[in-house]
Design a protein around this motif. Sequence first.
Motif, PDB file in Angstrom:
ATOM      1  N   LEU A 124       0.853  -1.190   0.000  1.00  0.00           N
ATOM      2  CA  LEU A 124       0.000   0.000   0.000  1.00  0.00           C
ATOM      3  C   LEU A 124       0.888   1.238   0.000  1.00  0.00           C
ATOM      4  CD1 LEU A 124      -2.557  -1.072   2.776  1.00  0.00           C
ATOM      5  CD2 LEU A 124      -2.816  -1.333   0.308  1.00  0.00           C
ATOM      6  N   ASP A 125       0.435   2.286  -0.673  1.00  0.00           N
ATOM      7  CA  ASP A 125       1.171   3.544  -0.727  1.00  0.00           C
ATOM      8  C   ASP A 125       0.429   4.623   0.049  1.00  0.00           C
ATOM      9  OD1 ASP A 125       3.076   2.401  -2.351  1.00  0.00           O
ATOM     10  OD2 ASP A 125       2.242   3.201  -4.221  1.00  0.00           O
ATOM     11  N   ASP A 126       1.195   5.391   0.825  1.00  0.00           N
ATOM     12  CA  ASP A 126       0.676   6.578   1.507  1.00  0.00           C
ATOM     13  C   ASP A 126       0.827   7.743   0.533  1.00  0.00           C
ATOM     14  OD1 ASP A 126       0.370   8.927   2.948  1.00  0.00           O
ATOM     15  OD2 ASP A 126       1.403   8.194   4.728  1.00  0.00           O
ATOM     16  N   THR A 127      -0.267   8.189  -0.047  1.00  0.00           N
ATOM     17  CA  THR A 127      -0.205   9.210  -1.090  1.00  0.00           C
ATOM     18  C   THR A 127       0.066  10.604  -0.548  1.00  0.00           C
ATOM     19  OG1 THR A 127      -2.621   9.475  -1.003  1.00  0.00           O
ATOM     20  CG2 THR A 127      -1.734   7.891  -2.600  1.00  0.00           C
ATOM     21  N   TRP A 128       0.046  10.771   0.771  1.00  0.00           N
ATOM     22  CA  TRP A 128       0.361  12.073   1.355  1.00  0.00           C
ATOM     23  C   TRP A 128       1.852  12.227   1.600  1.00  0.00           C
ATOM     24  CZ3 TRP A 128      -3.944  12.672   5.659  1.00  0.00           C
ATOM     25  CH2 TRP A 128      -5.181  12.857   5.021  1.00  0.00           C
ATOM     26  N   ASN A 129       2.473  11.177   2.121  1.00  0.00           N
ATOM     27  CA  ASN A 129       3.874  11.275   2.543  1.00  0.00           C
ATOM     28  C   ASN A 129       4.820  10.396   1.744  1.00  0.00           C
ATOM     29  OD1 ASN A 129       3.524  13.156   4.676  1.00  0.00           O
ATOM     30  ND2 ASN A 129       2.681  11.527   5.962  1.00  0.00           N
ATOM     31  N   ASP A 130       4.313   9.761   0.685  1.00  0.00           N
ATOM     32  CA  ASP A 130       5.136   8.871  -0.142  1.00  0.00           C
ATOM     33  C   ASP A 130       5.739   7.725   0.662  1.00  0.00           C
ATOM     34  OD1 ASP A 130       4.683  10.309  -2.487  1.00  0.00           O
ATOM     35  OD2 ASP A 130       6.324  11.698  -2.052  1.00  0.00           O
ATOM     36  N   ALA A 131       5.056   7.328   1.731  1.00  0.00           N
ATOM     37  CA  ALA A 131       5.486   6.145   2.485  1.00  0.00           C
ATOM     38  C   ALA A 131       4.909   4.907   1.823  1.00  0.00           C
ATOM     39  CB  ALA A 131       5.039   6.237   3.938  1.00  0.00           C
ATOM     40  N   GLN A 132       5.462   3.754   2.158  1.00  0.00           N
ATOM     41  CA  GLN A 132       5.000   2.496   1.579  1.00  0.00           C
ATOM     42  C   GLN A 132       4.877   1.451   2.682  1.00  0.00           C
ATOM     43  OE1 GLN A 132       7.296   0.133  -1.600  1.00  0.00           O
ATOM     44  NE2 GLN A 132       5.738   1.245  -2.764  1.00  0.00           N
ATOM     45  N   LEU A 133       3.751   0.755   2.677  1.00  0.00           N
ATOM     46  CA  LEU A 133       3.487  -0.276   3.674  1.00  0.00           C
ATOM     47  C   LEU A 133       3.413  -1.620   2.965  1.00  0.00           C
ATOM     48  CD1 LEU A 133       0.999  -0.055   6.612  1.00  0.00           C
ATOM     49  CD2 LEU A 133       0.932  -2.054   5.120  1.00  0.00           C
ATOM     50  N   HIS A 134       4.167  -2.598   3.458  1.00  0.00           N
ATOM     51  CA  HIS A 134       4.120  -3.966   2.936  1.00  0.00           C
ATOM     52  C   HIS A 134       3.652  -4.897   4.051  1.00  0.00           C
ATOM     53  CE1 HIS A 134       7.099  -3.465  -0.682  1.00  0.00           C
ATOM     54  NE2 HIS A 134       6.028  -2.715  -0.772  1.00  0.00           N
ATOM     55  N   HIS A 135       2.782  -5.841   3.704  1.00  0.00           N
ATOM     56  CA  HIS A 135       2.219  -6.782   4.680  1.00  0.00           C
ATOM     57  C   HIS A 135       2.315  -8.181   4.100  1.00  0.00           C
ATOM     58  CE1 HIS A 135      -1.675  -8.276   6.900  1.00  0.00           C
ATOM     59  NE2 HIS A 135      -0.580  -8.823   7.397  1.00  0.00           N
ATOM     60  N   GLN A 136       2.905  -9.101   4.855  1.00  0.00           N
ATOM     61  CA  GLN A 136       3.036 -10.491   4.450  1.00  0.00           C
ATOM     62  C   GLN A 136       2.385 -11.404   5.487  1.00  0.00           C
ATOM     63  OE1 GLN A 136       7.258 -11.185   4.300  1.00  0.00           O
ATOM     64  NE2 GLN A 136       7.419 -10.575   2.151  1.00  0.00           N
ATOM     65  N   VAL A 137       1.785 -12.500   5.016  1.00  0.00           N
ATOM     66  CA  VAL A 137       1.369 -13.607   5.870  1.00  0.00           C
ATOM     67  C   VAL A 137       2.316 -14.759   5.555  1.00  0.00           C
ATOM     68  CG1 VAL A 137      -0.457 -15.272   6.374  1.00  0.00           C
ATOM     69  CG2 VAL A 137      -1.030 -12.866   5.971  1.00  0.00           C
ATOM     70  N   VAL A 138       2.969 -15.282   6.594  1.00  0.00           N
ATOM     71  CA  VAL A 138       4.069 -16.223   6.410  1.00  0.00           C
ATOM     72  C   VAL A 138       3.789 -17.510   7.178  1.00  0.00           C
ATOM     73  CG1 VAL A 138       6.558 -16.568   6.653  1.00  0.00           C
ATOM     74  CG2 VAL A 138       5.658 -14.280   6.211  1.00  0.00           C
TER      75      VAL A 138
END
Length: 258
Positions: A124-138
């Motif tokens: 997922l991308d944070d369109t305000w701060n150009d941050a990026q979130l990655h989520h994995q199920v392992v």
Amino acid sequence: MTRRVLLAVALVLPLATTACSAIRTEKAAPATAAPSAAKTSAPPASARPTPAAVPALTPAQAQAALVTYTDLGEPWAPTEGAATWRDGLLKATANAPDCQKLLDALYSERLFGAGAQVRAATGLDDTWNDAQLHHQVVAVRPADADRTLAWLKTLPKKCGTFTAATATGAVQNAAVSDPRLPGIGDARQALRLTLTGENADGDETVLTLDVAAVRVGDDALVLTNGGLGDVNPEVTQAVAELAAQRLADVRKQAHVEI
């Protein structure tokens, strides 16, 4: 805490107790009747299924455990691709073995090692701060997961401060701290990595990357939230709490429907 953080946490936390829907499971085949009509005694307790005997999550179940942009709302949106800072800054050579191992694990997104199986993943991308979130199920053995979590716990001391050089030779001053997580899952550990230095163009940069790893039974989740702008640990913690609850709900539903 900023208004934006308050909004993000308010969006996330109420969802932490929501059970997942649309979970597809495979029904077990009915047991074959015994040839004898004689009544048999109940099987011993040792022969009954245990939590360890529960099959791994199906791809659909693992996908259902992921946090989505609709859970978080604005400013999050489906990712448009890997952030440029992954190759430009995170792919670096550290001056200490444990710190190098951490950088390699974060860059490859294999925090639990090569033996763990990523069942589902999203970005997922944070369109305000150009941050990026990655989520994995392992899928990972509990003992292996706990060893990784114990190792992560040592890194704020082992890699409190260190230096790393990018592929272009730019030196990054790195720091690792422990922002701590609420008591979620069966075991957990969080880290905050910051890399301060220059990018390939010579511009000063500060990369902040929050990491949350949580074991839930025989599965685990990895969450990273990073960028060159504001990265709020409260948001990372709230999303990790939601992700852990969702994974627990999916595992519980899968167990019930065996």
